[in-house]
Design an enzyme around this catalytic site. Sequence first.
Site, PDB file in Angstrom:
ATOM      1  N   HIS A 141       0.815  -1.212   0.000  1.00  0.00           N
ATOM      2  CA  HIS A 141       0.000   0.000   0.000  1.00  0.00           C
ATOM      3  C   HIS A 141       0.849   1.263   0.000  1.00  0.00           C
ATOM      4  O   HIS A 141       0.390   2.313  -0.431  1.00  0.00           O
ATOM      5  CB  HIS A 141      -0.955  -0.018   1.204  1.00  0.00           C
ATOM      6  CG  HIS A 141      -2.150  -0.892   0.986  1.00  0.00           C
ATOM      7  ND1 HIS A 141      -3.438  -0.458   1.170  1.00  0.00           N
ATOM      8  CD2 HIS A 141      -2.241  -2.181   0.575  1.00  0.00           C
ATOM      9  CE1 HIS A 141      -4.279  -1.445   0.892  1.00  0.00           C
ATOM     10  NE2 HIS A 141      -3.573  -2.499   0.528  1.00  0.00           N
ATOM     11  N   ASP A 142       2.078   1.162   0.472  1.00  0.00           N
ATOM     12  CA  ASP A 142       2.981   2.307   0.399  1.00  0.00           C
ATOM     13  C   ASP A 142       3.451   2.500  -1.044  1.00  0.00           C
ATOM     14  O   ASP A 142       3.336   3.588  -1.609  1.00  0.00           O
ATOM     15  CB  ASP A 142       4.191   2.088   1.315  1.00  0.00           C
ATOM     16  CG  ASP A 142       5.180   3.247   1.252  1.00  0.00           C
ATOM     17  OD1 ASP A 142       4.722   4.414   1.127  1.00  0.00           O
ATOM     18  OD2 ASP A 142       6.398   3.003   1.328  1.00  0.00           O
ATOM     19  N   GLU A 185      -3.033   9.247   4.136  1.00  0.00           N
ATOM     20  CA  GLU A 185      -3.371   8.079   3.322  1.00  0.00           C
ATOM     21  C   GLU A 185      -4.047   7.001   4.161  1.00  0.00           C
ATOM     22  O   GLU A 185      -4.891   6.252   3.667  1.00  0.00           O
ATOM     23  CB  GLU A 185      -2.100   7.502   2.690  1.00  0.00           C
ATOM     24  CG  GLU A 185      -1.496   8.373   1.602  1.00  0.00           C
ATOM     25  CD  GLU A 185      -0.176   7.821   1.089  1.00  0.00           C
ATOM     26  OE1 GLU A 185      -0.002   6.581   1.067  1.00  0.00           O
ATOM     27  OE2 GLU A 185       0.696   8.623   0.715  1.00  0.00           O
ATOM     28  N   ASN A 205      -7.153   1.912   2.985  1.00  0.00           N
ATOM     29  CA  ASN A 205      -6.146   1.746   4.035  1.00  0.00           C
ATOM     30  C   ASN A 205      -6.731   1.636   5.445  1.00  0.00           C
ATOM     31  O   ASN A 205      -5.988   1.453   6.410  1.00  0.00           O
ATOM     32  CB  ASN A 205      -5.152   2.911   3.999  1.00  0.00           C
ATOM     33  CG  ASN A 205      -4.249   2.854   2.786  1.00  0.00           C
ATOM     34  OD1 ASN A 205      -3.995   1.788   2.237  1.00  0.00           O
ATOM     35  ND2 ASN A 205      -3.761   4.011   2.351  1.00  0.00           N
ATOM     36  N   PRO A 236      -6.429  -0.690  -6.460  1.00  0.00           N
ATOM     37  CA  PRO A 236      -7.639  -1.345  -6.992  1.00  0.00           C
ATOM     38  C   PRO A 236      -8.352  -2.135  -5.892  1.00  0.00           C
ATOM     39  O   PRO A 236      -7.706  -2.856  -5.133  1.00  0.00           O
ATOM     40  CB  PRO A 236      -7.086  -2.286  -8.073  1.00  0.00           C
ATOM     41  CG  PRO A 236      -5.778  -1.682  -8.468  1.00  0.00           C
ATOM     42  CD  PRO A 236      -5.230  -1.077  -7.208  1.00  0.00           C
ATOM     43  N   HIS A 261      -1.493 -12.898  -1.127  1.00  0.00           N
ATOM     44  CA  HIS A 261      -2.717 -13.291  -0.416  1.00  0.00           C
ATOM     45  C   HIS A 261      -2.656 -14.720   0.093  1.00  0.00           C
ATOM     46  O   HIS A 261      -3.651 -15.240   0.587  1.00  0.00           O
ATOM     47  CB  HIS A 261      -3.930 -13.115  -1.329  1.00  0.00           C
ATOM     48  CG  HIS A 261      -4.339 -11.695  -1.520  1.00  0.00           C
ATOM     49  ND1 HIS A 261      -5.304 -11.300  -2.434  1.00  0.00           N
ATOM     50  CD2 HIS A 261      -3.921 -10.552  -0.911  1.00  0.00           C
ATOM     51  CE1 HIS A 261      -5.446  -9.975  -2.368  1.00  0.00           C
ATOM     52  NE2 HIS A 261      -4.617  -9.504  -1.466  1.00  0.00           N
ATOM     53  N   THR A 262      -1.489 -15.342  -0.020  1.00  0.00           N
ATOM     54  CA  THR A 262      -1.333 -16.670   0.561  1.00  0.00           C
ATOM     55  C   THR A 262      -1.234 -16.607   2.083  1.00  0.00           C
ATOM     56  O   THR A 262      -1.315 -17.633   2.758  1.00  0.00           O
ATOM     57  CB  THR A 262      -0.086 -17.382  -0.021  1.00  0.00           C
ATOM     58  OG1 THR A 262      -0.061 -18.735   0.430  1.00  0.00           O
ATOM     59  CG2 THR A 262       1.197 -16.689   0.402  1.00  0.00           C
ATOM     60  N   ASP A 300      -6.327 -17.605   2.581  1.00  0.00           N
ATOM     61  CA  ASP A 300      -5.928 -18.901   2.022  1.00  0.00           C
ATOM     62  C   ASP A 300      -6.454 -19.993   2.944  1.00  0.00           C
ATOM     63  O   ASP A 300      -5.971 -20.160   4.066  1.00  0.00           O
ATOM     64  CB  ASP A 300      -4.403 -18.961   1.911  1.00  0.00           C
ATOM     65  CG  ASP A 300      -3.870 -20.303   1.429  1.00  0.00           C
ATOM     66  OD1 ASP A 300      -4.668 -21.243   1.255  1.00  0.00           O
ATOM     67  OD2 ASP A 300      -2.648 -20.406   1.232  1.00  0.00           O
ATOM     68  N   THR A 348      -3.407 -23.128   3.742  1.00  0.00           N
ATOM     69  CA  THR A 348      -2.265 -22.864   4.645  1.00  0.00           C
ATOM     70  C   THR A 348      -2.231 -21.363   4.941  1.00  0.00           C
ATOM     71  O   THR A 348      -1.392 -20.641   4.388  1.00  0.00           O
ATOM     72  CB  THR A 348      -0.946 -23.311   3.986  1.00  0.00           C
ATOM     73  OG1 THR A 348      -0.863 -22.727   2.667  1.00  0.00           O
ATOM     74  CG2 THR A 348      -0.876 -24.824   3.875  1.00  0.00           C
ATOM     75  N   ASP A 375       3.291 -19.903   0.696  1.00  0.00           N
ATOM     76  CA  ASP A 375       3.523 -20.964  -0.274  1.00  0.00           C
ATOM     77  C   ASP A 375       2.669 -20.715  -1.513  1.00  0.00           C
ATOM     78  O   ASP A 375       2.146 -19.612  -1.691  1.00  0.00           O
ATOM     79  CB  ASP A 375       3.228 -22.339   0.347  1.00  0.00           C
ATOM     80  CG  ASP A 375       1.804 -22.431   0.913  1.00  0.00           C
ATOM     81  OD1 ASP A 375       0.943 -21.605   0.529  1.00  0.00           O
ATOM     82  OD2 ASP A 375       1.543 -23.324   1.744  1.00  0.00           O
TER      83      ASP A 375
END
Length: 353
Positions: free
Chosen positions: A77-78, A99, A105, A176, A206-207, A252, A255, A260
């Site tokens: 996000h930075d 921000e 955020n 987005p 996003h794992t 996820d 896991t 992973d």
Amino acid sequence: MARVKSFTFLLLVQALLISPLLCVLEAHASAPLSKGLSRKFYQSTCPKVESIIRKHLKKVFKRDIDQAAGLLRLHFHDCFVQGCDASVLLDGSASGPSEQQAPPNLSLRKRAFEIVNDLRELVHSECGRVVSCSDIVAIAARDSVYLSGGPEYGVPLGRRDGLNFATQNATLANLPPPSSNTTVLLNALAQKNLDATDVVALSGGHTIGISHCTSFTDRLYPTQDPTLDQTLADDLKTICPTTNSTNTTVLDIRTPNIFDNKYYVNLMNRQGLFVSDQDLYMDARTKDIVTNFAVNESLFFEKFVVAMTKMGQLSVLTGTQGEIRANCSVRNSDNIYLVSVVDEDLETKSELR
């Protein structure tokens, strides 16, 4: 002869084990660096900076591994908004809200900001004010990946901290939402010179981590998204019984705390949480990339390192640009303590003349 065969087999096993690492190191070595950045930037001024950060984060993650995802997301996000200049760390001012107060955020973890401040104090205590907050965020993101099971890689350093935070509109325009389809993601990141492989690889962050219900309940109500696995949908409806539920769930399901390639396995099974996740497998332009990452974790790690290195250099400030903040949440010119110390030094020098 048996011993020779056994030794040959061991060499083959070692080669198979080492080759993924070599892929990552080659990707790391081949990624171009922006002018002013170097992987050995603090070799003389703060040689222990990376070991200080890793030692502290090991303690943090031992108590709460969930914080790894928070620090990784902070770096994303930075960098996507105004470049990797630690502007997301700045508090608001009379000129407007920071921000952090922009809708994308609001879900950034408060603890992540606290950890960065703790790291800044540890590093500055050891070396003085020579390491930027933006570099600390970048190193912390890398360690969050590595300490949760992901690849090790070198981080280009030498960023300076920005003097201003981005506007609310700029923040919204550059992050987005999770409801974005693949076209939106590809177009948005193409403007930052990131290609389709980069987009899919970075999405692999996003794992690890969690999401609030409000980021995906539009896939459940009033009509269920047909691309969503039914079993997962049923589970999510239990966790998020209404569109405005305030609960959270893991990104996820296989896991959730391990970095992973299972995120991509989820997508192939229609178990991506966000539209922006699942559509990567539904779109012909990115489907094969998802599939390749799902069956080859080493390939995912290699491409993730390349994408992170590229993202980590977006619109960086170097040399005499920006500053090195004494407090990550406040510009030096607004830092009352720092200004008073500088004034005292000037008065002392004046008296000695």
